[in-house]
Design a protein around this motif. Structure first.
Motif, PDB file in Angstrom:
ATOM      1  N   HIS A 117       0.795  -1.217   0.000  1.00  0.00           N
ATOM      2  CA  HIS A 117       0.000   0.000   0.000  1.00  0.00           C
ATOM      3  C   HIS A 117       0.835   1.278   0.000  1.00  0.00           C
ATOM      4  CE1 HIS A 117      -3.726  -2.158   0.460  1.00  0.00           C
ATOM      5  NE2 HIS A 117      -4.386  -1.022   0.527  1.00  0.00           N
ATOM      6  N   PHE A 118       1.959   1.283   0.714  1.00  0.00           N
ATOM      7  CA  PHE A 118       2.664   2.549   0.902  1.00  0.00           C
ATOM      8  C   PHE A 118       4.032   2.586   0.243  1.00  0.00           C
ATOM      9  CE2 PHE A 118      -0.574   2.441   4.164  1.00  0.00           C
ATOM     10  CZ  PHE A 118      -1.132   3.699   4.021  1.00  0.00           C
ATOM     11  N   VAL A 119       4.234   1.749  -0.780  1.00  0.00           N
ATOM     12  CA  VAL A 119       5.418   1.903  -1.619  1.00  0.00           C
ATOM     13  C   VAL A 119       5.318   3.274  -2.291  1.00  0.00           C
ATOM     14  CG1 VAL A 119       6.616   1.037  -3.663  1.00  0.00           C
ATOM     15  CG2 VAL A 119       5.640  -0.572  -2.010  1.00  0.00           C
ATOM     16  N   PRO A 120       6.420   4.046  -2.376  1.00  0.00           N
ATOM     17  CA  PRO A 120       6.347   5.372  -3.001  1.00  0.00           C
ATOM     18  C   PRO A 120       5.644   5.356  -4.352  1.00  0.00           C
ATOM     19  CG  PRO A 120       8.481   5.084  -1.956  1.00  0.00           C
ATOM     20  CD  PRO A 120       7.769   3.758  -1.837  1.00  0.00           C
ATOM     21  N   GLN A 121       4.803   6.352  -4.569  1.00  0.00           N
ATOM     22  CA  GLN A 121       3.951   6.368  -5.763  1.00  0.00           C
ATOM     23  C   GLN A 121       4.751   6.476  -7.057  1.00  0.00           C
ATOM     24  OE1 GLN A 121       0.186   8.937  -5.001  1.00  0.00           O
ATOM     25  NE2 GLN A 121       1.639   9.532  -3.397  1.00  0.00           N
ATOM     26  N   TRP A 122       5.806   7.284  -7.051  1.00  0.00           N
ATOM     27  CA  TRP A 122       6.573   7.448  -8.289  1.00  0.00           C
ATOM     28  C   TRP A 122       7.105   6.109  -8.763  1.00  0.00           C
ATOM     29  CZ3 TRP A 122      11.619   6.275  -9.455  1.00  0.00           C
ATOM     30  CH2 TRP A 122      12.444   5.904  -8.383  1.00  0.00           C
TER      31      TRP A 122
END
Length: 305
Positions: A190-195
């Motif tokens: 869920h919280f892997v960096p979006q870029w």
């Protein structure tokens, strides 16, 4: 800017065209700004090649063949709303759970018969959200509303306040995200960096939606795909209570966050999310929105490359 949203049935043809024009132009400027920020940050992304699709695709793409729409699913940025939207397109009004409908989940699938021509004619949609707000939304949804992760957050069953649980939730999730960036097939993503998740430096998005002011963009998406007969809900409603993490709610949670932890999130763990996507950090006047380059700055940047 404030968007005065009206029902589709009340819009004139000119108003519909203006919504689409504004949304696509705003998205195009955002995509170009992100590409420049990638270069400024030294991220040398390999140009996307359809023939080598698996090498440059975002983590999870969903293909809705009936409207030729490709959606890059990014957790805690309204992905459940897209899932519900796809269900409604299939005639299912009250699905059990919010998993993607059968047949749409696995993008690289022979059954999709996707060609290069179809891909580049599709509307390729992704949604971005301020990294800090994603944590507020995730905690309120997963922990407070659903009761998930409580044993992980508080294994010793201490009498923690909700705010202490919030900080523990953040620490667990960002530690997991660090692992995910290096090993993307393990655990919770869920919280892997979006870029990184969305491959924003290389994937050819045609519509990037800013969750914080996305109604204009989702309306444009529905006008482009001729799906205005379907209700698109931008947030969950549970028992009559809207679970959208408003700016007021976000400030209430983040204002008490430990400064060391906050700076760790903003400048280290999610530093590239802020720097590449262009989101304002906590304490900056534009928080939580994306800061855009001025035309003059964009010209100067282009001259430098």
């Amino acid at each position: 800017p404030y968007y005065n949203r009206k029902p589709f049935t009340e819009l004139t043809d000119n108003e519909k065209q203006e919504i689409v024009w504004k949304s696509l132009n705003r998205s195009d400027a955002l995509v170009r700004d992100i590409k420049m920020r990638c270069r400024l940050q030294g991220v040398r992304a390999r140009p996307f090649q359809f023939d080598e699709f698996s090498l440059g695709k975002p983590r999870l793409l969903v293909y809705k063949k009936s409207i030729n729409l490709i959606y890059s699913s990014n957790p805690k940025t309204g992905s459940s709303s897209f899932k519900m939207f796809f269900y409604k397109l299939d005639g299912i009004e009250d699905p059990q759970g919010v998993q993607y409908p059968s047949g749409h989940y696995n993008f690289i699938n022979k059954e999709t018969n996707l060609t290069s021509e179809t891909f580049y004619k599709s509307i390729r949609v992704g949604t971005l959200r301020n990294p800090l707000i994603r944590f507020v939304s995730g905690f309120r949804d997963k922990v407070l509303r659903k009761g998930q992760f409580r044993d992980t957050i508080n294994p010793q069953k201490k009498n923690l306040t909700e705010f202490e649980m919030f900080e523990a939730f953040i620490r667990i999730m960002y530690q997991n995200a660090i692992t995910q960036s290096n090993s993307p097939f393990l655990g919770n993503k869920h919280f892997v960096p979006q870029w990184h998740n969305m491959r924003v430096c290389s994937f050819p998005y045609s519509l990037l939606i800013q969750y914080e002011n996305g109604n204009l963009d989702t309306d444009a998406m529905q006008l482009i795909t001729n799906t205005t007969h379907i209700e698109y809900s931008p947030s969950r409603k549970e028992g009559g209570e809207d679970s959208l993490s408003s700016i007021d709610v976000t400030y209430a949670w983040l204002s008490r966050l430990n400064r060391t932890l906050l700076n760790l999130l903003q400048y280290e763990i999610y530093g590239l999310d802020f720097d590449i996507l262009g989101y304002a950090r906590w304490g900056e006047k534009d928080f939580p929105f994306i800061k855009t380059f001025t035309y003059k700055n964009r010209e100067q940047l282009e001259e430098g490359f």
